[in-house]
Design a protein around this motif. Structure first.
Motif, mmCIF file in Angstrom:
data_model
loop_
_atom_site.group_PDB
_atom_site.id
_atom_site.type_symbol
_atom_site.label_atom_id
_atom_site.label_comp_id
_atom_site.label_asym_id
_atom_site.label_seq_id
_atom_site.Cartn_x
_atom_site.Cartn_y
_atom_site.Cartn_z
ATOM 1 N N HIS A 281 0.830 -1.219 0.000
ATOM 2 C CA HIS A 281 0.000 0.000 0.000
ATOM 3 C C HIS A 281 0.857 1.258 0.000
ATOM 4 O O HIS A 281 0.356 2.354 -0.219
ATOM 5 C CB HIS A 281 -0.989 0.000 1.176
ATOM 6 C CG HIS A 281 -0.410 0.442 2.487
ATOM 7 N ND1 HIS A 281 -0.060 -0.437 3.485
ATOM 8 C CD2 HIS A 281 -0.102 1.680 2.972
ATOM 9 C CE1 HIS A 281 0.419 0.228 4.508
ATOM 10 N NE2 HIS A 281 0.429 1.507 4.239
ATOM 11 N N GLN A 282 2.150 1.117 0.228
ATOM 12 C CA GLN A 282 3.009 2.299 0.347
ATOM 13 C C GLN A 282 3.588 2.760 -0.984
ATOM 14 O O GLN A 282 3.893 3.938 -1.142
ATOM 15 C CB GLN A 282 4.135 2.018 1.353
ATOM 16 C CG GLN A 282 3.611 1.888 2.782
ATOM 17 C CD GLN A 282 4.661 1.363 3.745
ATOM 18 O OE1 GLN A 282 5.559 0.629 3.363
ATOM 19 N NE2 GLN A 282 4.543 1.742 5.005
ATOM 20 N N ARG A 284 3.712 3.731 -5.063
ATOM 21 C CA ARG A 284 2.786 4.373 -6.006
ATOM 22 C C ARG A 284 3.162 3.990 -7.413
ATOM 23 O O ARG A 284 4.314 4.176 -7.774
ATOM 24 C CB ARG A 284 2.819 5.907 -5.851
ATOM 25 C CG ARG A 284 2.129 6.410 -4.601
ATOM 26 C CD ARG A 284 0.639 6.074 -4.596
ATOM 27 N NE ARG A 284 -0.033 6.422 -3.345
ATOM 28 C CZ ARG A 284 0.002 5.709 -2.215
ATOM 29 N NH1 ARG A 284 0.672 4.582 -2.161
ATOM 30 N NH2 ARG A 284 -0.657 6.104 -1.154
ATOM 31 N N PRO A 285 2.275 3.471 -8.257
ATOM 32 C CA PRO A 285 0.916 3.115 -7.891
ATOM 33 C C PRO A 285 0.903 2.015 -6.818
ATOM 34 O O PRO A 285 1.764 1.137 -6.837
ATOM 35 C CB PRO A 285 0.325 2.609 -9.206
ATOM 36 C CG PRO A 285 1.495 2.184 -10.024
ATOM 37 C CD PRO A 285 2.592 3.123 -9.655
ATOM 38 N N SER A 286 -0.092 2.098 -5.927
ATOM 39 C CA SER A 286 -0.196 1.074 -4.890
ATOM 40 C C SER A 286 -0.578 -0.256 -5.541
ATOM 41 O O SER A 286 -1.190 -0.290 -6.609
ATOM 42 C CB SER A 286 -1.214 1.500 -3.851
ATOM 43 O OG SER A 286 -2.465 1.734 -4.452
ATOM 44 N N ARG A 331 -6.211 -2.235 -5.545
ATOM 45 C CA ARG A 331 -5.568 -0.919 -5.423
ATOM 46 C C ARG A 331 -5.319 -0.355 -6.821
ATOM 47 O O ARG A 331 -6.072 -0.652 -7.743
ATOM 48 C CB ARG A 331 -4.278 -1.027 -4.602
ATOM 49 C CG ARG A 331 -4.517 -1.466 -3.160
ATOM 50 C CD ARG A 331 -3.417 -0.993 -2.221
ATOM 51 N NE ARG A 331 -3.630 -1.463 -0.851
ATOM 52 C CZ ARG A 331 -3.114 -2.605 -0.362
ATOM 53 N NH1 ARG A 331 -2.325 -3.352 -1.103
ATOM 54 N NH2 ARG A 331 -3.361 -2.973 0.880
ATOM 55 N N GLN A 332 -4.268 0.469 -6.956
ATOM 56 C CA GLN A 332 -4.114 1.211 -8.215
ATOM 57 C C GLN A 332 -3.452 0.432 -9.357
ATOM 58 O O GLN A 332 -3.494 0.865 -10.495
ATOM 59 C CB GLN A 332 -3.274 2.482 -7.961
ATOM 60 C CG GLN A 332 -3.904 3.435 -6.973
ATOM 61 C CD GLN A 332 -2.916 4.484 -6.468
ATOM 62 O OE1 GLN A 332 -1.702 4.287 -6.491
ATOM 63 N NE2 GLN A 332 -3.447 5.606 -5.995
ATOM 64 N N SER A 333 -2.842 -0.699 -9.072
ATOM 65 C CA SER A 333 -1.990 -1.319 -10.110
ATOM 66 C C SER A 333 -2.750 -2.206 -11.095
ATOM 67 O O SER A 333 -2.137 -2.775 -11.991
ATOM 68 C CB SER A 333 -0.864 -2.107 -9.455
ATOM 69 O OG SER A 333 -1.397 -3.254 -8.824
ATOM 70 N N PHE B 227 5.042 10.096 3.474
ATOM 71 C CA PHE B 227 4.098 10.378 2.395
ATOM 72 C C PHE B 227 3.189 11.542 2.790
ATOM 73 O O PHE B 227 3.095 12.557 2.075
ATOM 74 C CB PHE B 227 3.253 9.121 2.121
ATOM 75 C CG PHE B 227 2.340 9.235 0.938
ATOM 76 C CD1 PHE B 227 2.700 8.675 -0.276
ATOM 77 C CD2 PHE B 227 1.115 9.878 1.033
ATOM 78 C CE1 PHE B 227 1.864 8.759 -1.376
ATOM 79 C CE2 PHE B 227 0.270 9.980 -0.062
ATOM 80 C CZ PHE B 227 0.645 9.417 -1.276
ATOM 81 N N GLN B 256 6.964 8.615 -3.131
ATOM 82 C CA GLN B 256 5.652 8.110 -3.548
ATOM 83 C C GLN B 256 4.637 9.257 -3.581
ATOM 84 O O GLN B 256 3.791 9.326 -4.472
ATOM 85 C CB GLN B 256 5.159 7.014 -2.599
ATOM 86 C CG GLN B 256 6.168 5.906 -2.301
ATOM 87 C CD GLN B 256 6.747 5.262 -3.537
ATOM 88 O OE1 GLN B 256 6.016 4.944 -4.473
ATOM 89 N NE2 GLN B 256 8.058 5.087 -3.563
ATOM 90 N N THR B 260 2.426 10.816 -6.783
ATOM 91 C CA THR B 260 0.972 11.007 -6.710
ATOM 92 C C THR B 260 0.589 12.443 -7.070
ATOM 93 O O THR B 260 -0.431 12.690 -7.712
ATOM 94 C CB THR B 260 0.482 10.683 -5.280
ATOM 95 O OG1 THR B 260 0.924 9.369 -4.951
ATOM 96 C CG2 THR B 260 -1.043 10.741 -5.192
#
Lengths: 334, 334
Positions: A281-282, A284-286, A331-333, B227, B256, B260
């Motif tokens: 979760h840390q 980006r993308p998560s 999540r984002q991936s 973050f 990260q 974003t």
């Protein structure tokens, strides 16, 4: 959960003073004690009675043997196991075998039954029959993170349905419309992560898809290996629209590689892992991943071990606990 | 129960050789070692540590106490320390105090001088005077990662010149032409990372620059906090062209966050950390940082501890080892 240190910081006193307020209030000036009590109330701090039992020297010790402390998954497991052990009134000591079965054996000889009353073994290189021999003459041993619930070992274990985790990942990618999917299969401390890969392939086959062998790489279980493998795969099979990695480290390595290659995630390529380590979760993308619920597994493992210490088992099939089923975390991936 | 003598008889070697196989396997010829190990397995021999510790006045275990195993730095330190301990003929057991001084005290009471012959303490919340009391009656204690070489503690320690690390980071950013620099100062297990911040500020002042208080945030020592702080700082002070973080976790969280926010690194904003954890080279853009050389620090700490076990110190200033100076590692983020 607030710790004693949080209370100390908030009340602007030392941890020793907080301790005194709880135990020897006469030693503390009333104004200070009042400030500490206010901090305790405000933070909802609950003095850890087990810690006190430990301090009084009444507590026995459990050992946790793992092969690769530098793999970020293990520290997260250790933290949860240590808390569970403490709740059960035990210390937990961690032995890192550094991926060397010889060192594992040496630790086992030293600790089982002498330093520790029970041993939790994670993904070791030691053969099961050696562990059985040790458990027969020494302290109980529990295997955690057993990858094959359908084929239980000759030792007490906590098993995780990793095939189901692979199946969930496959279903998620199929639902998103992906057909050209690359696979990064980790060869980790506990051996090849084949249950995860098998669960993934089965769902693909049900959908009439057969993964192209050229799009499958078996690699060591590290971020660096995931990075290198993703670069190689994207060069060889540029049409791939998604990557399934049998664990988060490989997936996170792949995310970094895709950023370097200028391939957008998830627009150009989707990525999914398994485990849900903190980093998932840390970054980006998560990272979309299939969570195995590390905390529940650690807790179940410690509880089984403590139960076996108190009620030694007789003959017959050793007890097995099946961990809660893995779940998809979007999540984002992808 | 089989004794060491039984093993020696069965393997047709002396008891001393069996002892060497268990402790200093390098001293034994492989064929002999194999024969001894077979006898150990066949007899189910388990060295009784307590008996041996009594007989020989020493036990082969060191303990490493740390407060936060889930912080990725510590597992890397543990790995190096465990290897160094093994080279010295010792086992290493890890105790995670979970940021709670009470638990740290409990471990200390339990392990120092009984389970372990020496204790290495990393960034604990236990007050120095309590550690001194423990060391006075129990096993030697070494503090590692001491942040103030100019102000040594009342215990043996391995100190790291973190002010120098901060100074190197400042010089690097100044050389790249940065003038508007934000600071993320970690409040970690070992307290506020102020030596690093002070070293940074001093170099800035020499260059005639005074960091704007509004551009400095003190935050917990985690990726998530880095973050959040970076998002806050960039909103409040959008003109900043660089960020200095007192450790890599904060810097990686900032990277990260900048991704974003759509701020390019290093074109829009440069980022530099301190430590050089594994993740620093694994993320993209990779992180420029000041490396403290974790492996050398861990090794020096274990060596000092073993020396103190063999040669107990008398009165006077406790020994201090100053770790090699931190060095700049240039990567993509600046």
């Amino acid at each position: 959960m607030a710790t004693l240190t949080d209370v100390a910081r908030r009340a602007q006193v030392t941890a020793a003073t907080v301790s005194n307020v709880l135990r020897n209030p006469d030693k503390v000036r009333p104004e200070t004690a009042e400030r500490v009590k206010r901090a305790i109330r405000e933070l909802g701090y609950r003095p850890n009675l087990n810690a006190r039992a430990l301090a009084e020297g009444r507590s026995p010790t459990l050992a946790l043997m793992l092969s690769s402390i530098a793999n970020p998954f293990y520290p997260e497991f250790v933290l949860a196991a240590e808390r569970a052990a403490r709740r059960g009134g035990y210390f937990l000591m961690v032995c890192n075998t550094d991926d060397d079965a010889e060192i594992g054996r040496a630790y086992l000889t030293q600790i089982a039954g002498t330093l520790a009353e029970g041993v939790l073994v994670l993904n070791t290189d030691i053969a099961i029959n050696e562990l059985c021999e040790s458990a027969a003459v020494g302290a109980p041993i529990v295997l955690s993170l057993w990858e094959h619930p359908e084929q239980l070992p000759a030792l007490p274990c906590v098993a995780v349905d990793f095939a189901h985790a692979g199946a969930l990942a496959a279903r998620h990618l199929l639902e998103l419309g992906h057909r050209d999917i690359g696979m990064l299969v980790g060869d980790g401390c506990g051996g090849l992560q084949d249950a995860r890969a098998t669960g993934f392939r089965e769902v693909m086959r049900e959908a009439g898809l057969e993964p192209d062998d050229a799009a499958v790489l078996q690699i060591p279980d590290t971020i660096d290996a995931g990075f290198a493998a993703c670069v190689e795969l994207m060069e060889r099979e540029p049409h791939l629209s998604a990557l399934f990695a049998t664990n988060d480290l490989l997936a996170i390595g792949a995310l970094q590689a895709l950023a370097t290659l200028g391939r957008k995630v998830p627009d150009d390529v989707s990525v999914i892992g398994i485990t849900d380590i903190q980093l998932a979760h840390q970054v980006r993308p998560s990272l979309t991943t299939v969570a195995i619920n590390t905390e529940a597994i650690a807790q179940a493992s410690i509880e089984l071990l403590i139960r076996l210490i108190h009620e030694p088992r007789g003959e017959g099939q050793p007890p097995a606990v099946i961990a809660p089923l893995p779940t998809l975390v979007r999540r984002q991936s992808t």
